[in-house]
Every structure is written in structure tokens, then in C-alpha cells.
Scaffold this active site. Structure first.
Site, short mmCIF file in Angstrom:
data_model
loop_
_atom_site.label_atom_id
_atom_site.label_comp_id
_atom_site.label_asym_id
_atom_site.label_seq_id
_atom_site.Cartn_x
_atom_site.Cartn_y
_atom_site.Cartn_z
N ASP A 1 2.63 4.70 -5.80
CA ASP A 1 1.91 5.81 -5.64
C ASP A 1 3.21 6.84 -5.82
OD1 ASP A 1 0.87 8.18 -4.46
OD2 ASP A 1 0.61 7.45 -2.42
N GLU B 1 -2.21 5.79 -8.52
CA GLU B 1 -3.36 6.81 -8.17
C GLU B 1 -3.01 8.20 -8.81
OE1 GLU B 1 -3.43 7.47 -3.90
OE2 GLU B 1 -3.89 9.75 -4.28
N ASP C 1 0.74 -1.12 0.05
CA ASP C 1 0.01 0.09 0.05
C ASP C 1 0.87 1.12 0.10
OD1 ASP C 1 -2.49 1.21 0.22
OD2 ASP C 1 -2.38 1.12 2.17
N HIS C 2 0.63 2.14 -0.82
CA HIS C 2 1.32 3.25 -0.94
C HIS C 2 2.71 3.36 -1.05
CE1 HIS C 2 -2.31 5.98 -0.89
NE2 HIS C 2 -2.78 5.24 0.13
N VAL D 1 -9.60 -0.20 3.74
CA VAL D 1 -10.06 0.34 5.16
C VAL D 1 -8.76 0.00 6.25
CG1 VAL D 1 -11.47 -0.47 7.12
CG2 VAL D 1 -12.34 -0.50 4.74
N ALA D 2 -8.41 1.08 6.99
CA ALA D 2 -7.26 1.15 7.80
C ALA D 2 -7.75 1.57 9.06
CB ALA D 2 -6.08 1.90 7.38
N THR D 3 -8.10 2.84 9.15
CA THR D 3 -8.51 3.54 10.51
C THR D 3 -9.75 3.05 11.09
OG1 THR D 3 -7.72 5.64 9.34
CG2 THR D 3 -9.17 5.68 11.48
N GLY E 1 -9.18 5.44 1.56
CA GLY E 1 -9.89 6.45 2.74
C GLY E 1 -11.38 5.99 2.98
P1 13P Z 1 -8.48 4.87 5.83
O1 13P Z 1 -7.39 4.79 7.28
O2 13P Z 1 -9.38 6.07 6.19
O3 13P Z 1 -9.44 3.69 6.10
O4 13P Z 1 -7.74 4.60 4.51
C1 13P Z 1 -7.26 3.34 4.34
C2 13P Z 1 -6.60 3.45 2.90
O5 13P Z 1 -6.90 3.96 1.97
C3 13P Z 1 -5.21 2.69 2.70
O6 13P Z 1 -4.54 2.95 1.70
#
Ligand code: 13P
Length: 284
Positions: free
Chosen positions: A104, A134, A82-83, A231-233, A209
């Protein structure tokens, strides 16, 4: 059981009109919860790690734990970068067994972004690795990646068409009003823009996000062509809140098996909910 690329997984989701959830994982516990829950619901799933996560947990540990989770649960899983921004770092991780990459280049100019992404695509073709990139730029904070809202900008549909055809990427992360981390107020996704991008681009589209976006908007985005939901947060908050509540009730607790377990159960509920929102249950 192998770590697989997300190419076929996302194409199938695109054909089927659902999305595959991608959860950021950080340690043994998050990997266990995500893969066990996906397997119980027969859902395809993507485990995502930022550069910071690989530094924290260690590349070899991450690859081994995710492979083992796939094996134990009889579920082929994607471990996704990721990123990631550094070419050498990406090559090293691919050579260590990872089959799914996000490069990214969203902080670069259009031409530089295309150049950086194309270079990674050329390398990844040798390893049957899927590549996400992206165009546009999300605001918010994802680990060490912090983007001020004044530096964020939305994806231009015509530029997206050119970007996809010149880079040869497998999936496109779009900037349509979502942001990493917590929202101040309710987010409003730009569905007209998403529809215009979908008209120009026929590869799977990715929503970053997704934590904190109302369920109805995520479902709508999937109807408009989103095939991967990041989904992370929401997982981090569920885990931390449950562990904090445990310590409030048991201030003298010191056994990690006891205080971590409520955190895992709280994350499990989030993973179940996101799988249902994505419509991916039963699609494996
Ligand atoms: P959130 O932390 O807002 O869920 O975003 C996760 C994300 O986009 C990881 O690349």
C-alpha cells in the site's frame, strides 16, 4: 496443500465475470469459518491479514493455521498481506511462505508510490508471488490505518493506466467511493469512473471497504470489472453481536467453546452471503 498466489484465481474470475471474496481473518476461528464455508460452496477464497493481525496472531501461527485449513478442507487458499507498507516486512513474510501481497503506497506521491511498488514487484517475481497495489486513497479505518475523508481521493483512470504499466502489478485496488469500516449514510460507488478505469486497465480490479455497501452496488461493481471484494467489518460485527447476545442471555458463561460458537455461526452466514453476492460459488 499450499498457500497459493491469487494471480490465476483472479484472472479466472475476470474471465468468468465474478469476484473472489477476501475476508480479513484474525485467529483460528475466523480461518476455520471462512475456509470451511468456501469449501462447502466450492468457492475460491482469499484470507487477508493486516500488519496488526500478524502482530496479534503471530506470523508462524497464521501461516500454519491457514495451510492446515487448506489441507483439511482440500481447498488451495490464498493468505494475502493486506495493506502492508514496509519492504523488509513484506520480504520476510514472503520468505515465510506467503504468496500474495498488497503493498500500500497510496499515502505516497504518484512517483514514490510507483517506486515503492516496483521494488516489491521485483522482489516478488523471484517467488511467484502476486502483487496488488492501490492508486487513489480510500477513507475510513482499517486496523491501525486511519484515513480522514479529506485525505482520501478517487483513482484517476489515465493515471491508473500509467501506474499499472510502470509497476507491473497483478491487480489494482481502486478508490471509487468505498471506505474502510462503517459508513455514515449509504455509500454511492462511482460506476462511470470504474468503467473508465476498466477501459484503460486490463488487470483484475479490487474493491476495498465492501462491508456495508448495498448488495446491488457490489454486484454492479463486479459487472463493471471488480474481481476481488474485501470484507472485514461485516464479519467482526456479526461475531461481536452474537457473542454479546450470548453473554446477555448467559451472564455467567465462561467456557469459550460455548460463547464463541454463536459468533462463528454468525460469521458463517456472512461468508455464505458474500460468496453468493460475488458469484464465486462452484467456481473452484
Ligand atoms: P471493510 O472493513 O470495510 O469491509 O474493508 C475491508 C478491506 O477493505 C480490507 O482491506
Amino acid at each position: 496443500m499450499y498457500l497459493i498466489s491469487n494471480r490465476e484465481m483472479l484472472k479466472k474470475a475476470q474471465r468468468g465475470g465474478y469476484a473472489v471474496p477476501a475476508f480479513n481473518v484474525h485467529n483460528l476461528e475466523t480461518v476455520q469459518v471462512v475456509v470451511e464455508t468456501a469449501a462447502a460452496l466450492s468457492s475460491p477464497v482469499i484470507l487477508a491479514g493486516t500488519p496488526g493481525t500478524f502482530i496479534y496472531a503471530g506470523l508462524e501461527y497464521m501461516v500454519s493455521i491457514c495451510r492446515e485449513a487448506a489441507h483439511i478442507n482440500h481447498l488451495p487458499v490464498v493468505l494475502h498481506l493486506d495493506h502492508h507498507e514496509e519492504y523488509d516486512d513484506i520480504c520476510h513474510k514472503v520468505q515465510s511462505g506467503i504468496r500474495s501481497v498488497m503493498i500500500d503506497g497510496s499515502h505516497l506521491s504518484f512517483e514514490q508510490n510507483i517506486e515503492a511498488v516496483s521494488r516489491v514487484v521485483r522482489f516478488c517475481q523471484n517467488y511467484d508471488v502476486s502483487v496488488e497495489a492501490e492508486l487513489g486513497r480510500l477513507g475510513g479505518q482499517e486496523d491501525d490505518l486511519a484515513v480522514d475523508s479529506k485525505d482520501s481521493f478517487y483513482t484517476d483512470p489515465m493515471a491508473a493506466k500509467e501506474y499499472v504499466s510502470r509497476t507491473g502489478i497483478d491487480s489494482l485496488a481502486v478508490a471509487i467511493g468505498s471506505a474502510h469500516g462503517l459508513y455514515h449514510g449509504e455509500p454511492h460507488l462511482d460506476f462511470d469512473r470504474l468503467a473508465a478505469i476498466r477501459q484503460q486497465v486490463d488487470i483484475p480490479l479490487v474493491l476495498h471497504g465492501a462491508s456495508g455497501i448495498p448488495e446491488e452496488q457490489v454486484r454492479r461493481a463486479i459487472n463493471f470489472g471488480i474481481c476481488k471484494v474485501n470484507v472485514a467489518t461485516d464479519l467482526k460485527i456479526a461475531f461481536a453481536d452474537a457473542v454479546k447476545a450470548y453473554f446477555t442471555e448467559h451472564p455467567d458463561a465462561n467456557d469459550p467453546r460455548k460463547y464463541i460458537t454463536p459468533g462463528k455461526e454468525a460469521m458463517r452466514k456472512v461468508v455464505e452471503t458474500k460468496i453468493h453476492i460475488c458469484g464465486s460459488a462452484g467456481m473452484m
